[in-house]
Each structure stands twice: as C-alpha cells, then as structure tokens.
Design a protein around this motif. Sequence first.
Motif, short mmCIF file in Angstrom:
data_model
loop_
_atom_site.label_atom_id
_atom_site.label_comp_id
_atom_site.label_asym_id
_atom_site.label_seq_id
_atom_site.Cartn_x
_atom_site.Cartn_y
_atom_site.Cartn_z
N HIS A 191 0.86 -1.18 0.00
CA HIS A 191 0.00 0.00 0.00
C HIS A 191 0.90 1.23 0.00
O HIS A 191 1.53 1.56 1.00
CB HIS A 191 -0.91 0.01 1.23
N VAL A 192 0.96 1.89 -1.16
CA VAL A 192 1.87 3.03 -1.33
C VAL A 192 1.07 4.33 -1.39
O VAL A 192 0.04 4.40 -2.06
CB VAL A 192 2.71 2.89 -2.61
N VAL A 206 5.17 3.36 2.30
CA VAL A 206 4.56 2.09 1.92
C VAL A 206 4.34 1.24 3.16
O VAL A 206 5.14 1.24 4.10
CB VAL A 206 5.46 1.32 0.91
N LYS A 207 3.21 0.54 3.16
CA LYS A 207 2.92 -0.45 4.20
C LYS A 207 2.84 -1.79 3.49
O LYS A 207 2.03 -1.97 2.57
CB LYS A 207 1.60 -0.14 4.90
N ALA A 216 5.85 -4.62 7.58
CA ALA A 216 6.96 -3.66 7.40
C ALA A 216 6.44 -2.35 6.83
O ALA A 216 5.47 -2.32 6.08
CB ALA A 216 8.03 -4.25 6.48
N LYS A 217 7.12 -1.27 7.23
CA LYS A 217 6.82 0.06 6.70
C LYS A 217 8.13 0.70 6.24
O LYS A 217 9.19 0.39 6.76
CB LYS A 217 6.18 0.95 7.77
N ALA A 226 10.82 2.80 -1.93
CA ALA A 226 10.05 2.56 -0.70
C ALA A 226 9.64 1.09 -0.60
O ALA A 226 9.73 0.47 0.47
CB ALA A 226 8.82 3.47 -0.65
N GLU A 227 9.19 0.51 -1.71
CA GLU A 227 8.79 -0.89 -1.73
C GLU A 227 9.97 -1.81 -1.47
O GLU A 227 9.85 -2.80 -0.74
CB GLU A 227 8.14 -1.23 -3.07
N GLU A 228 11.13 -1.48 -2.05
CA GLU A 228 12.32 -2.30 -1.86
C GLU A 228 12.78 -2.24 -0.40
O GLU A 228 13.18 -3.25 0.19
CB GLU A 228 13.44 -1.83 -2.79
N LYS A 229 12.72 -1.04 0.19
CA LYS A 229 13.14 -0.87 1.58
C LYS A 229 12.22 -1.65 2.53
O LYS A 229 12.68 -2.30 3.47
CB LYS A 229 13.13 0.62 1.95
#
Length: 246
Positions: A191-192, A206-207, A216-217, A226-229
Amino acid sequence: MKNIPNILKSRSKRNGIFFMELTKILGFKPRDIKYFKKAFTHRSMNIKDGKGNPFNYERLEFLGDAMLSSVVASHLYLEVPSGDEGYLTKMRSKVVSREHLNELGKELRLVDFVESKIPAGQFGDNIHGNLFEALIGAIFLDRGYKYCEKFIYRRVIVPYVDIEKLEGKVISYKSLLIEWCQKEKRIFNYHVYEDSGNDIVRHFSVKLSIDNKVVAKARATSKKKAEEKASKRAFFAFQSRMSKMI
C-alpha cells in the motif's frame, strides 16, 4: 545539423589529459579515442556525427551490456560446472545488477568525464552504471573482444565475483519476497501513498502486508525505493524461512 565539436577531434591539452586518465582506467592505450569520447557524451549535448546519427553513449551502453553479460556468463559456466541454467542466470544477474554496475561506475569516477549540458548534481544514480557499460562497448569497438574480456576480468570478475558470496547476495528483496509469498501461498500487498510532509523533495510511504497483517513500513523518494526498503525489512523479519530462496 550539429557536427562533432573540435574539442572532440583535436589533440588539445584537454584531450591529452582525457587520454592519460582513460589509459589508467583501461590498463592499456586506446587506439581510436573517438569511441571513448562517444562513451562519455550525454544526449543533452545534441551532437550528431557526419552521417547525422546521434553522437552519445546510449548505443554503446547497449553494446557494453551485451559484452558484459557474455563474459560473465562464460566465466560462470566454466567456474560452476554443476550449476544448471536457472542457477547460472541468477548468479549472472547478481554480477550485472544495476546496483552493482552503478557502484563500479562510481568507483572509477566515470561521471567526471561526461560532456553534458545537465549539471552533474542532477544526474540519477543509474548514469554511473550506464557509463560503465558504454565504456565496455567502446573497448569492444576499439580493441575487440579479447581486450573487452580482459577489462571485465580486471574490473569486475577478479575483484568481485566470489561464488560463495554471490550465492548469499540478494539483488531485489521485493522479488525475493514475492517469490516466497507465491511459493507459500501467502497474500501480499504493497500500500503506497504520497507522504512528503515538510520535505521539499517528494516522498512516498509504503505499508507491506502479508496475509492482511502489516509486517513492514518504509519511506523513500520513489515508490520503487520505498517498496524495496519495506521488502528488505520484511526479509529480515522472516529471514530464517526466506533465506532458502536466495
């Protein structure tokens, strides 16, 4: 139509410095400097050659990518005779990943040679890897496959290709997490949303949820980052189970 400026053709002092610095990086003297000038010319210069074709590094980047993949694939094929196609493909991807190529380009400070109308501070990270590939393409055109192979061994394979370390290296935590979720029949969702707050630069948060539970957030300057992190944080939360997928 613009022609190649004199500075790219003359034996000026600047050209001489470029030649010397380039020789240090290559480990040998180039025969035709024009290939290497092209390898460091950004499209923003809007230069064309005598036939009206664009004079910039983008086509050399394509060629260098193919040469790099070829040499690395050959090395892995000979080095790991027990590896099947899937294993060798995954290992090659780790060696020629965009992240690794960017690191190689930065290490050689290739961006210092770029002719561009765009300020250096506005370049994205990928220009470092793009220039590294373009340089390999220029070597191939100037000296042929053997010199290209020699350079790749010197700058990539010898210092960085360690089979045991590569086996444990993750090039995309998101891809790893998705593969694991699909194998384990888990439901995942990223969820971005935009979350700039008081920052001048645009940010995204992102959640990451697995089976409808947030695991993870993360927050970064792009959705992809953000998704990769977030995926990396989830990986360490499930490391004992997901590490088998590496």
